[in-house]
Design an enzyme around this catalytic site. Structure first.
Site, PDB file in Angstrom:
ATOM      1  N   HIS A   1      21.226  41.027 -66.541  1.00  0.00           N
ATOM      2  CA  HIS A   1      21.741  42.206 -65.843  1.00  0.00           C
ATOM      3  C   HIS A   1      21.734  41.963 -64.341  1.00  0.00           C
ATOM      4  CE1 HIS A   1      22.317  46.436 -64.734  1.00  0.00           C
ATOM      5  NE2 HIS A   1      22.849  46.533 -65.928  1.00  0.00           N
TER       6      HIS A   1
ATOM      7  N   HIS B   1      30.849  43.108 -68.774  1.00  0.00           N
ATOM      8  CA  HIS B   1      30.420  44.515 -68.592  1.00  0.00           C
ATOM      9  C   HIS B   1      30.455  45.189 -69.961  1.00  0.00           C
ATOM     10  CE1 HIS B   1      29.616  48.231 -66.638  1.00  0.00           C
ATOM     11  NE2 HIS B   1      30.810  48.526 -66.161  1.00  0.00           N
TER      12      HIS B   1
ATOM     13  N   ARG C   1      17.396  51.464 -72.394  1.00  0.00           N
ATOM     14  CA  ARG C   1      18.438  51.891 -73.337  1.00  0.00           C
ATOM     15  C   ARG C   1      18.367  51.047 -74.602  1.00  0.00           C
ATOM     16  NH1 ARG C   1      23.531  51.157 -69.482  1.00  0.00           N
ATOM     17  NH2 ARG C   1      22.442  49.159 -69.263  1.00  0.00           N
TER      18      ARG C   1
ATOM     19  N   SER D   1      32.540  49.387 -63.501  1.00  0.00           N
ATOM     20  CA  SER D   1      33.396  50.516 -63.897  1.00  0.00           C
ATOM     21  C   SER D   1      33.204  51.717 -62.974  1.00  0.00           C
ATOM     22  CB  SER D   1      33.152  50.895 -65.354  1.00  0.00           C
ATOM     23  OG  SER D   1      31.797  51.167 -65.593  1.00  0.00           O
TER      24      SER D   1
ATOM     25  N   ASP E   1      23.722  46.467 -74.532  1.00  0.00           N
ATOM     26  CA  ASP E   1      24.767  45.944 -75.404  1.00  0.00           C
ATOM     27  C   ASP E   1      24.239  45.008 -76.488  1.00  0.00           C
ATOM     28  OD1 ASP E   1      26.780  47.301 -73.975  1.00  0.00           O
ATOM     29  OD2 ASP E   1      26.764  45.747 -72.443  1.00  0.00           O
TER      30      ASP E   1
HETATM   31  N1  CMX Z   1      23.475  33.915 -70.844  1.00  0.00           N
HETATM   32  C1  CMX Z   1      23.721  32.780 -70.167  1.00  0.00           C
HETATM   33  N2  CMX Z   1      23.752  32.683 -68.833  1.00  0.00           N
HETATM   34  C2  CMX Z   1      23.486  33.792 -68.140  1.00  0.00           C
HETATM   35  C3  CMX Z   1      23.178  35.012 -68.752  1.00  0.00           C
HETATM   36  C4  CMX Z   1      23.205  35.061 -70.170  1.00  0.00           C
HETATM   37  N3  CMX Z   1      23.002  36.180 -70.864  1.00  0.00           N
HETATM   38  N4  CMX Z   1      22.953  35.948 -67.806  1.00  0.00           N
HETATM   39  C5  CMX Z   1      23.108  35.312 -66.611  1.00  0.00           C
HETATM   40  N5  CMX Z   1      23.449  34.027 -66.820  1.00  0.00           N
HETATM   41  C6  CMX Z   1      23.806  33.036 -65.823  1.00  0.00           C
HETATM   42  C7  CMX Z   1      25.014  33.515 -65.041  1.00  0.00           C
HETATM   43  O1  CMX Z   1      26.215  33.249 -65.752  1.00  0.00           O
HETATM   44  C8  CMX Z   1      24.881  32.716 -63.756  1.00  0.00           C
HETATM   45  O2  CMX Z   1      25.307  31.384 -64.025  1.00  0.00           O
HETATM   46  P1  CMX Z   1      26.093  30.536 -62.900  1.00  0.00           P
HETATM   47  O3  CMX Z   1      25.154  30.444 -61.751  1.00  0.00           O
HETATM   48  O4  CMX Z   1      26.360  29.246 -63.595  1.00  0.00           O
HETATM   49  O5  CMX Z   1      27.319  31.313 -62.570  1.00  0.00           O
HETATM   50  C9  CMX Z   1      23.367  32.677 -63.566  1.00  0.00           C
HETATM   51  O6  CMX Z   1      22.774  32.926 -64.845  1.00  0.00           O
HETATM   52  C10 CMX Z   1      22.844  33.691 -62.580  1.00  0.00           C
HETATM   53  O7  CMX Z   1      23.311  34.962 -62.970  1.00  0.00           O
HETATM   54  P2  CMX Z   1      22.408  36.256 -62.736  1.00  0.00           P
HETATM   55  O8  CMX Z   1      22.189  36.390 -61.265  1.00  0.00           O
HETATM   56  O9  CMX Z   1      21.213  36.216 -63.611  1.00  0.00           O
HETATM   57  O10 CMX Z   1      23.318  37.418 -63.316  1.00  0.00           O
HETATM   58  P3  CMX Z   1      24.548  38.146 -62.620  1.00  0.00           P
HETATM   59  O11 CMX Z   1      24.028  39.326 -61.865  1.00  0.00           O
HETATM   60  O12 CMX Z   1      25.451  37.215 -61.910  1.00  0.00           O
HETATM   61  O13 CMX Z   1      25.354  38.652 -63.912  1.00  0.00           O
HETATM   62  C11 CMX Z   1      25.583  39.628 -66.050  1.00  0.00           C
HETATM   63  C12 CMX Z   1      24.880  39.713 -64.706  1.00  0.00           C
HETATM   64  C13 CMX Z   1      25.282  40.888 -66.852  1.00  0.00           C
HETATM   65  C14 CMX Z   1      27.102  39.560 -65.827  1.00  0.00           C
HETATM   66  C15 CMX Z   1      25.081  38.364 -66.803  1.00  0.00           C
HETATM   67  O14 CMX Z   1      23.691  38.480 -67.026  1.00  0.00           O
HETATM   68  C16 CMX Z   1      25.795  38.118 -68.116  1.00  0.00           C
HETATM   69  O15 CMX Z   1      26.879  37.520 -68.107  1.00  0.00           O
HETATM   70  N6  CMX Z   1      25.228  38.592 -69.288  1.00  0.00           N
HETATM   71  C17 CMX Z   1      25.865  38.468 -70.550  1.00  0.00           C
HETATM   72  C18 CMX Z   1      26.959  39.528 -70.692  1.00  0.00           C
HETATM   73  C19 CMX Z   1      26.380  40.920 -70.827  1.00  0.00           C
HETATM   74  O16 CMX Z   1      25.478  41.171 -71.620  1.00  0.00           O
HETATM   75  N7  CMX Z   1      26.945  41.866 -70.062  1.00  0.00           N
HETATM   76  C20 CMX Z   1      26.578  43.287 -70.160  1.00  0.00           C
HETATM   77  C21 CMX Z   1      25.745  43.789 -68.994  1.00  0.00           C
HETATM   78  C22 CMX Z   1      25.475  45.261 -69.122  1.00  0.00           C
HETATM   79  C23 CMX Z   1      26.717  46.047 -68.873  1.00  0.00           C
HETATM   80  O17 CMX Z   1      27.216  46.044 -67.738  1.00  0.00           O
HETATM   81  O18 CMX Z   1      27.222  46.670 -69.791  1.00  0.00           O
END
Ligand code: CMX
Length: 431
Positions: free
Chosen positions: A310, A264, A319, A234, A367
């Site tokens: 994250h 996000h 947080r 964002s 979150d």
């Molecule tokens: N549950 C399951 N799988 C997860 C995960 C979770 N909570 N967090 C990461 N992974 C997976 C990713 O989907 C990715 O899988 P693929 O390789 O199959 O694509 C793998 O682990 C590696 O990802 P990463 O390097 O650990 O994380 P990213 O930096 O790519 O993504 C984020 C970060 C936040 C998008 C991811 O951790 C996620 O989807 N979390 C759940 C959603 C969430 O809580 N989002 C809010 C974040 C805070 C915010 O911005 O507000």
């Protein structure tokens, strides 16, 4: 409101001189990092490509606002945070009051915004309403008017500050109005000039709050979500849009659109949905084994566990910890909070195991918990939660834009390459 304006005005030339004389003139050609192929294909994760002075996220200690760790700021109010984001200082009482006064003077929402919101289909997502409400007011932009009249580049920041104050002042009424219109909660509740920015927002939502606890939670919420560096979806989106000198109405709306994604800001909505599905399935508090099985079944169908993981953090989000402390104090018996606590006991270990360590951050982010607290006070429409996140995050969008325009930052335009370019670079022969 001269003090905030004067503070920013006095800082800008000093920072500009420092960047020009000490950094760019002497070190422009030095490298600050290498970009790997994985980063090019991996969402630019970890690539240093921006300066953001308002906040910094340490992978292990989390958010620092102007160098101050977040856990030292949980007793502040959002107006103080905005001042801090813009100037690097917490305002003295008199400066805080001037800022609050300024916001009150600008708080009235144009009537046409309500007409636009009421005309939308009944099932419009609250984030869509929020973004549209901001865009509807674009004609009010002071930056736009002054730019058309030939404003000097050195004055861009001041018109951006004016737009910021106009937008921020109206956010509580707009966000609360969206809640009341979208969920047919009755008439809009009038703005109360005797209240602070966060207290007003809490009151205008219309949630019963006999002990003032909900207002406390709203203020904390608005402090905790205010900023998270410049590279998150964002903030980055908002910065890119504003870098084209699209005014803040465009930039704020664009940032909110990015916030509306489930990876996000929408994760808070997804997270409470997840918690409620656990509550519904087990009808009572699930055992540890039941919870582990539930989380594993979520992962097995290819879904993420919302609220965990994250892009930058590698430890429990401070947080999350701040909300956890609030929950222990005020919501200790609330079922949704208890489920969040139990998830916190099991999810990190599951994520560490699952996928052989591919999940970089198995710990909770903000979150994972915020919705469970809002739920306790009767804010049960969870698809609304990201709007509250957005009200807070706009503080960061605005502070970053004021500084970027003050430093006369250029249009943002990173280079992209084709797969063929990568093949050639790596010496891969195409089959
Ligand atoms: N549950 C399951 N799988 C997860 C995960 C979770 N909570 N967090 C990461 N992974 C997976 C990713 O989907 C990715 O899988 P693929 O390789 O199959 O694509 C793998 O682990 C590696 O990802 P990463 O390097 O650990 O994380 P990213 O930096 O790519 O993504 C984020 C970060 C936040 C998008 C991811 O951790 C996620 O989807 N979390 C759940 C959603 C969430 O809580 N989002 C809010 C974040 C805070 C915010 O911005 O507000």
């Amino acid at each position: 409101m001269p003090r905030l304006r004067e503070k920013i005005r006095s800082r800008i030339p000093k920072i500009r001189a420092l960047i020009k004389d000490e950094i760019l003139n002497k070190h422009a050609g030095e490298t600050v990092g290498n970009v790997t192929v994985k980063q090019v294909y991996g969402g630019m994760r970890g690539v240093i490509g921006l300066v953001c002075n308002s906040s910094y996220v340490d992978p292990y200690k989390g958010l620092h606002i102007r160098g101050i760790p977040l856990d030292e700021l949980t007793e502040t109010i959002p107006e103080e945070i905005f001042y801090l984001l813009c100037t690097g200082e917490i305002p003295v009482k008199e400066d805080l009051e001037r800022l609050q006064e300024e916001l009150k003077l600008r708080a009235e929402v144009p009537e046409y915004v309500w007409d636009v919101l009421r005309t939308l289909p009944k099932d419009t997502h609250p984030m869509t309403m929020f973004s549209i409400a901001i865009m509807a007011m674009e004609g009010e932009s002071i930056f736009k008017e002054k730019y058309a009249a030939g404003m000097r580049k050195s004055d861009y920041w001041e018109a951006t500050l004016d737009d910021s104050l106009e937008i921020i002042a109206k956010l509580p009424s707009i966000a609360a109005g969206i809640y009341r219109i979208r969920y047919s909660m009755g008439d809009l509740i009038p703005y109360d000039k005797s209240l602070d920015w966060g207290g007003n927002y809490a009151k205008m939502l219309g949630v019963p709050d006999p002990k003032g606890e909900f207002a406390k939670l709203v203020r904390l919420y608005l402090v905790l979500h205010c900023d998270h560096e410049g590279g998150n979806v964002s903030a980055f989106t908002s910065r890119v849009v504003n870098s084209a000198l699209s005014n803040l109405y465009y930039a704020v709306s664009a940032g909110l659109n990015g916030l509306a994604g489930p990876l996000h800001g929408l994760a808070n909505q997804e997270c409470l949905k997840f918690v409620l599905s656990i509550q519904e399935k087990f009808d009572k508090a699930p055992s540890k084994k039941e919870l582990v099985d539930f989380v594993l079944s979520t992962l097995k169908v290819g879904k993420v566990v919302p609220g965990y993981g994250h892009a930058v953090l590698r430890a429990t989000d401070p947080r999350f910890t701040a909300f956890y402390k609030f929950g222990e104090k005020y919501c200790a018996k609330e079922e949704t909070f208890l489920i969040v606590k139990r998830l916190f006991e099991v999810v990190p270990d599951i994520l560490k195991e699952y996928g052989g360590g591919k999940i970089a951050d198995p710990y909770p982010n903000v979150d994972a918990i915020s919705g469970s607290l809002l739920f306790k006070y009767g804010l049960t429409m969870f698809d609304y939660y990201t709007v509250m996140f957005g009200v807070s995050r706009v503080l960061g969008f605005c502070a970053q834009a004021i500084m970027a325009r003050g430093l006369q930052a250029p249009i943002i335009r990173p280079k992209s390459v084709t797969n063929e370019w990568i093949f050639d670079k790596l010496g891969i022969k195409k089959k």
